[in-house]
Design a protein around this motif. Structure first.
Motif, PDB file in Angstrom:
ATOM      1  N   GLN A 163      -7.460  -0.892  -3.610  1.00  0.00           N
ATOM      2  CA  GLN A 163      -6.966   0.472  -3.744  1.00  0.00           C
ATOM      3  C   GLN A 163      -7.820   1.287  -4.702  1.00  0.00           C
TER       4      GLN A 163
ATOM      5  N   PHE B 228       0.241   3.573  -3.093  1.00  0.00           N
ATOM      6  CA  PHE B 228      -1.095   4.157  -2.960  1.00  0.00           C
ATOM      7  C   PHE B 228      -1.066   5.322  -1.979  1.00  0.00           C
TER       8      PHE B 228
ATOM      9  N   CYS C 164      -5.048  -6.528  -3.846  1.00  0.00           N
ATOM     10  CA  CYS C 164      -4.817  -5.171  -3.337  1.00  0.00           C
ATOM     11  C   CYS C 164      -5.135  -4.090  -4.353  1.00  0.00           C
ATOM     12  N   ASP C 165      -4.881  -4.337  -5.646  1.00  0.00           N
ATOM     13  CA  ASP C 165      -5.157  -3.306  -6.647  1.00  0.00           C
ATOM     14  C   ASP C 165      -6.636  -2.937  -6.657  1.00  0.00           C
TER      15      ASP C 165
ATOM     16  N   PHE D  65       0.806  -1.218   0.000  1.00  0.00           N
ATOM     17  CA  PHE D  65       0.000   0.000   0.000  1.00  0.00           C
ATOM     18  C   PHE D  65       0.843   1.273   0.000  1.00  0.00           C
TER      19      PHE D  65
END
Length: 299
Positions: free
Chosen positions: A283, A85, A279-280, A82
């Motif tokens: 995010q 991000f 995770c993408d 992260f």
């Protein structure tokens, strides 16, 4: 003689060195990918952070994103995932570590239920949030929360208990879910929620909260999530939400929908039980929620 009086005293020079040392240590250990800190409220628990280095070009007040590990405790890996991000969205990332067996019994799973003996994991997390807010001089009265697998169980239940503290909630592939079922006791349902936690279920706040659900389409193994009689979390109805994680997450989505909680769901193709592979999508959800929130604040 006057020029001698202008020279710094030994005490002043020492203080200057100490101040420089403290600033240098903060730059090395607090900013960017931090070292690991024991929680000041309960040193049995730890955390790490990612705080983007100051550039002087921050567009918005920094927001906090909390990422909760699963049973494998891969908390630094999630922090690192992260970091970019956080850098591009003016956020700080906090990743708690709730270790196995804080009561000396080897229990891997206590944090998932929010309570373990005398430990209230929701309070532990809220104390960490306050500590990090003070450290960086930020208002984190609300924060975003994501967790996957065992972390997905934790964040789902934290969201039920403290929806007013969140600006976004992302629930990833929990092995077990707590439905908004007033006919079942905790943890399967919420009939005795107030008795369990001393706080009523705040459905109005939950209905205002942006909620995201995510699981891999290929996340279909059941060996770890099937509850059997005699197991530590077994109770009637423990397996009723479905066999697999996608089935159980869909049951949670329907339970939310039936109670006026709008939740978006990502079923990610060709992904088994792999939180970092999701995770993408998480995010993307957080970035869109931030854009909406900041646009509203600018009006």
């Amino acid at each position: 003689m006057a020029h001698l009086q202008d020279r710094p005293t030994a005490e002043a020079a020492l203080q200057a060195d100490l101040d420089f040392g403290a600033q240098r240590a903060a730059a090395i250990y607090d900013v960017g990918h931090s070292t690991i800190f024991a929680s000041r409220s309960d040193p049995r628990f730890s955390y790490c952070t990612y705080a983007p280095p100051p550039t002087g070009r921050t567009r918005y007040p920094r927001q906090l994103v909390v990422v909760m590990h699963g049973t494998g405790r891969a908390f630094t890996e999630y922090r690192d995932a992260f970091a970019e991000f956080a850098k591009w969205n003016d956020c700080i990332v906090l990743c708690p570590l709730f270790p196995v067996g804080p009561q000396g019994d080897g229990n891997r799973d206590g944090f998932k239920q929010l309570r373990e003996g005398d430990i209230r994991y929701d309070d532990v997390l809220l104390d960490m949030v306050a500590e990090v807010g003070e450290k960086f001089g930020c208002d984190f009265s609300k924060f975003a929360l994501f967790g996957y697998s065992g972390g997905g169980q934790f964040v789902q239940r934290f969201g039920l208990l403290h929806p007013e503290r969140l600006w976004a909630l992302s629930i990833g592939a929990p092995g077990s879910v707590t439905l908004l079922d007033m006919d079942q006791d905790w943890w399967v349902g919420v009939r005795n929620f107030e008795q369990k936690f001393g706080k009523a279920l705040n459905l109005p706040a939950l209905r205002q909260l942006p909620v995201h659900l995510i699981v891999g389409k290929a996340d279909i193994e059941t060996w770890e999530i099937t509850h059997r009689e005699g197991g530590k979390f077994y109770m009637p109805g423990a397996n009723d939400a479905g066999r697999t994680r996608p089935e159980r997450l869909e049951a949670l989505r329907k339970s939310f929908e039936a109670n006026g909680v709008a939740a978006t769901m990502d079923l990610v193709g060709n992904v088994p039980h792999n939180g970092l592979a999701c995770c993408d999508k998480v995010q993307d959800f957080l970035a869109e929620t931030l854009r909406t929130m900041r646009a509203g604040a600018a009006r």
